[in-house]
Write a protein that holds these residues in place. Structure first.
Motif: not given
Length: 246
Positions: A112-117, A155-156
């Motif tokens: 549903a959601r991809l968060i680059p870290v 996001v860090k």
């Protein structure tokens, strides 16, 4: 009597559009018009399947075809919006070609959601979000999806963990060992996330910070060492299997 051909045929092209869809006229221009007109050779009366990521799949019929634009008549809804599991993929940034692959497979598998870290061992600190989203849209067009994963801003890791939402399970692939992924994911909350580290893995301080998050569970992905992109796809596939989505 000969069978009536299916309509629209299976070969009908699919196209993602930003415009909310409904019955009525729809103008297509730019690269999408070039694709339909010059590449797919659409003519008036030809069908195209459309989706906007929210309202399911719709049937459009070409009303006019010009060099730089097409006019479609959206005539009917073909499919209702798909049910999307509430799974986030939090993936450390890796090299361009491989993060593109992760985004593509995240869409195909139903994230549903991809968060680059950004982590301490991340070797890439910039991301072309437009390119990444284009890969997800292309995957959705080719795989029959009617939804495209939300792409968050990078996001860090410290900020991600600090603001972690209460009640969302966090499974992180820990190269030092963890519970077998399938065993850990069975019976977990419906809202969950998978966290995958960079090529060099998480450092000790990061690993301790992740473990301190309420609901965080270290998981193992089998006896073999997996690259970061492979680990992301494998973990998502296991989670989907644990929820009966496969």
């Amino acid at each position: 009597m000969p069978a009536t051909p299916a309509w629209p045929p299976q070969s009908t092209p699919r196209l993602f559009v930003e415009t909310p869809l409904g019955v009525g006229p729809l103008r297509i221009d730019g690269p999408q018009a070039h694709y339909l007109g010059a590449v797919m050779r659409m003519k008036p009366g030809d069908p195209v399947k459309l989706f906007d990521g929210h309202s399911g799949e719709w049937l459009g019929v070409a009303a006019s075809v010009a060099k730089r634009e097409l006019m479609l008549d959206v005539t009917a809804q073909l499919r209702e919006p798909e049910s999307v599991p509430d799974l986030w993929l939090c993936a450390a940034l890796i090299k361009k070609g491989r993060i593109d692959w992760v985004a593509e497979k995240a869409c195909e598998l139903g994230v549903a959601r991809l968060i680059p870290v950004l982590t301490r061992r991340t070797v890439v600190d910039r991301l072309n979000g437009e390119r990444l989203r284009a890969h997800m849209i292309e995957a959705a067009e080719q795989c029959g999806r009617t939804a495209v994963p939300e792409l968050a801003e990078p996001v860090k890791l410290t900020a991600l963990l600090r603001d972690w939402p209460q009640g969302r399970a966090l499974f992180f692939a820990d190269e030092t060992g963890g519970a077998p992924a399938l065993e850990a994911m069975r019976g977990a909350p419906a809202s969950a996330a998978i966290l995958i580290g960079p090529e060099g893995g998480f450092d000790e301080d990061e690993r301790a910070a992740i473990r301190a998050v309420p609901g965080a569970v270290a998981i193992g992905l089998g006896p073999r060492i997996l690259r970061a992109d492979t680990a992301a796809a494998a973990a998502v596939a296991i989670w989907m299997a644990s929820r009966g989505d496969w």
